[in-house]
Design a protein around this motif. Structure first.
Motif, PDB file in Angstrom:
ATOM      1  N   PHE A  15       2.932   9.787  -0.606  1.00 27.55           N
ATOM      2  CA  PHE A  15       3.105   9.577   0.821  1.00 27.55           C
ATOM      3  C   PHE A  15       4.526   9.852   1.303  1.00 27.55           C
ATOM      4  CE2 PHE A  15      -0.977   7.633   0.515  1.00 27.55           C
ATOM      5  CZ  PHE A  15      -1.532   7.803   1.768  1.00 27.55           C
ATOM      6  N   HIS A  19       0.807  -1.223   0.000  1.00 24.44           N
ATOM      7  CA  HIS A  19       0.000   0.000   0.000  1.00 24.44           C
ATOM      8  C   HIS A  19       0.843   1.277   0.000  1.00 24.44           C
ATOM      9  CE1 HIS A  19      -3.896   1.931   1.847  1.00 24.44           C
ATOM     10  NE2 HIS A  19      -3.771   2.153   0.560  1.00 24.44           N
ATOM     11  N   ASP A  20       0.569   2.160  -0.952  1.00 24.28           N
ATOM     12  CA  ASP A  20       1.029   3.554  -0.938  1.00 24.28           C
ATOM     13  C   ASP A  20       2.539   3.737  -0.940  1.00 24.28           C
ATOM     14  OD1 ASP A  20      -1.539   4.664  -0.963  1.00 24.28           O
ATOM     15  OD2 ASP A  20      -1.728   4.516   1.207  1.00 24.28           O
ATOM     16  N   VAL A  48      -1.668   1.705  -5.120  1.00 24.07           N
ATOM     17  CA  VAL A  48      -1.092   3.055  -5.036  1.00 24.07           C
ATOM     18  C   VAL A  48      -1.970   4.070  -5.754  1.00 24.07           C
ATOM     19  CG1 VAL A  48       1.299   2.266  -4.816  1.00 24.07           C
ATOM     20  CG2 VAL A  48       0.317   2.579  -7.089  1.00 24.07           C
ATOM     21  N   ASN A  49      -1.608   5.348  -5.535  1.00 27.06           N
ATOM     22  CA  ASN A  49      -2.291   6.454  -6.202  1.00 27.06           C
ATOM     23  C   ASN A  49      -1.419   7.093  -7.281  1.00 27.06           C
ATOM     24  OD1 ASN A  49      -4.628   6.597  -4.260  1.00 27.06           O
ATOM     25  ND2 ASN A  49      -2.957   7.040  -2.856  1.00 27.06           N
TER      26      ASN A  49
END
Length: 338
Positions: free
Chosen positions: A146, A140-141, A182-183
């Motif tokens: 981040f 994640h991320d 992820v973004n």
């Protein structure tokens, strides 16, 4: 069986809102929303420890406890460990997401992509979710939004830690698949380039939407399709702005974004369709996309999503979107098939 087959349909349910994203959601409302998703035929549920410091997982676990485990696909994420220590949720630094989960649980969140933390994260998620296994686990991320310029250092920790642990667990049959959630596009492109354990799927949030898709189109989507890595699109409504909300990228939308959405809305109204339908169907039109997982925090939103998925959108709408440069010229569109 591919990830595409495991996802059991095109529409899933993203549970970030159940972690009290943006507002304090009553427990009964959260559970009713999951029940509504089930009644509407959704069998793909995605969650993460980050969402409200475990709150979304706890709520999802309670809501799904009455369902047979073999009847749904469950994904969660690693990279964050939730502690029994406490802190002020409103003071958390969550990268570009800021205080999006300020109404979540007060448990302290520790970022850790190492091997031991990955195993602990999975174990803790299983307890919160009241289940004995996860189908898909995403790292994640591990991205710029981040960690800023330090994201590559975090990625390297994940490369020698989480990636290898998840690859082993998949090969042992403990999980069915793994990937990145992820973004941002860059970590996904980097992983595809490495001679490392290769993922099965990517959960890409906010980067393949009506408002932002050009970068993903250039390289990621073709490379993922070539490697057989399925893409799950998260955040198809761009944090809500495409579904009547006011947020974009987890913050209040800028005047420029609002103007663009109003432009799209005007074309949609001209052709008698909803922007929500256009957003969902646009994401699903790309052959690399296996599923779309909009989030919801109210039961009635689930039926709206299903209706948007079924809505008939004429090719002339997509032609107008393309002609007015509101979608990339090379973006696959539902109207291209007509």
């Amino acid at each position: 069986m591919s990830i595409r087959q495991k996802l059991q349909g095109q529409l899933g349910f993203g549970t970030a809102p159940l972690g009290n994203m943006f507002r304090n959601i009553p427990q009964a409302e959260a559970l009713a929303t999951v029940d509504a998703a089930w009644e509407q035929g959704i069998r793909h549920f995605d969650t993460a420890p980050l969402y409200g410091a475990g709150l979304a997982e706890l709520r999802l676990g309670e809501a799904l406890a009455k369902r047979k485990r073999e009847h749904y696909v469950l994904s969660s994420k690693v990279g964050r460990v939730i502690l029994d220590e406490f802190e002020d949720p409103a003071a958390r630094q969550l990268g570009e997401k800021g205080g999006v989960f300020e109404h979540g649980r007060p448990n302290k969140i520790v970022n850790d992509y190492g091997a031991d933390a990955t195993l602990r994260s999975i174990e803790d998620s299983l307890k919160r979710l009241k289940t004995d296994h996860l189908d898909i686990v995403y790292v994640h991320d591990v991205a710029q939004d981040f960690y800023g310029d330090g994201w590559l250092a975090q990625f390297d920790i994940a490369r020698t830690g989480a990636f290898r642990v998840l690859d082993r667990l998949r090969n042992e049959g403990v999980i069915k698949a793994w990937g990145l959630g992820v973004n941002r596009v860059e970590p996904l492109e980097l992983l595809l380039d490495l001679n490392e354990p290769q993922p099965d799927a990517f959960l890409l949030a906010g980067r393949y939407t009506l408002l932002d898709h050009e970068r993903a189109l250039q390289r990621l989507m073709p490379a993922a399709a070539k490697r057989g890595v399925d893409v799950v699109v998260g955040g198809p409504y761009s944090s809500g702005i495409l579904a009547g909300g006011t947020h974009f990228e987890y913050q209040k939308a800028s005047p420029e974004i609002i103007a663009k959405v109003e432009h799209i809305k005007a074309i949609a109204q001209q052709h008698g369709i909803s922007v929500k339908a256009a957003a969902l169907q646009f994401a699903l039109a790309h052959p690399a996309v296996a599923s779309v997982i909009p989030g919801a925090s109210r039961p009635e939103r689930i039926a709206e999503d299903q209706a948007a998925l079924r809505e008939q959108i004429p090719a002339v709408f997509w032609n107008a979107m393309r002609e007015q440069n509101l979608v990339a010229a090379d973006a696959p569109l539902p109207g291209d098939k007509e």
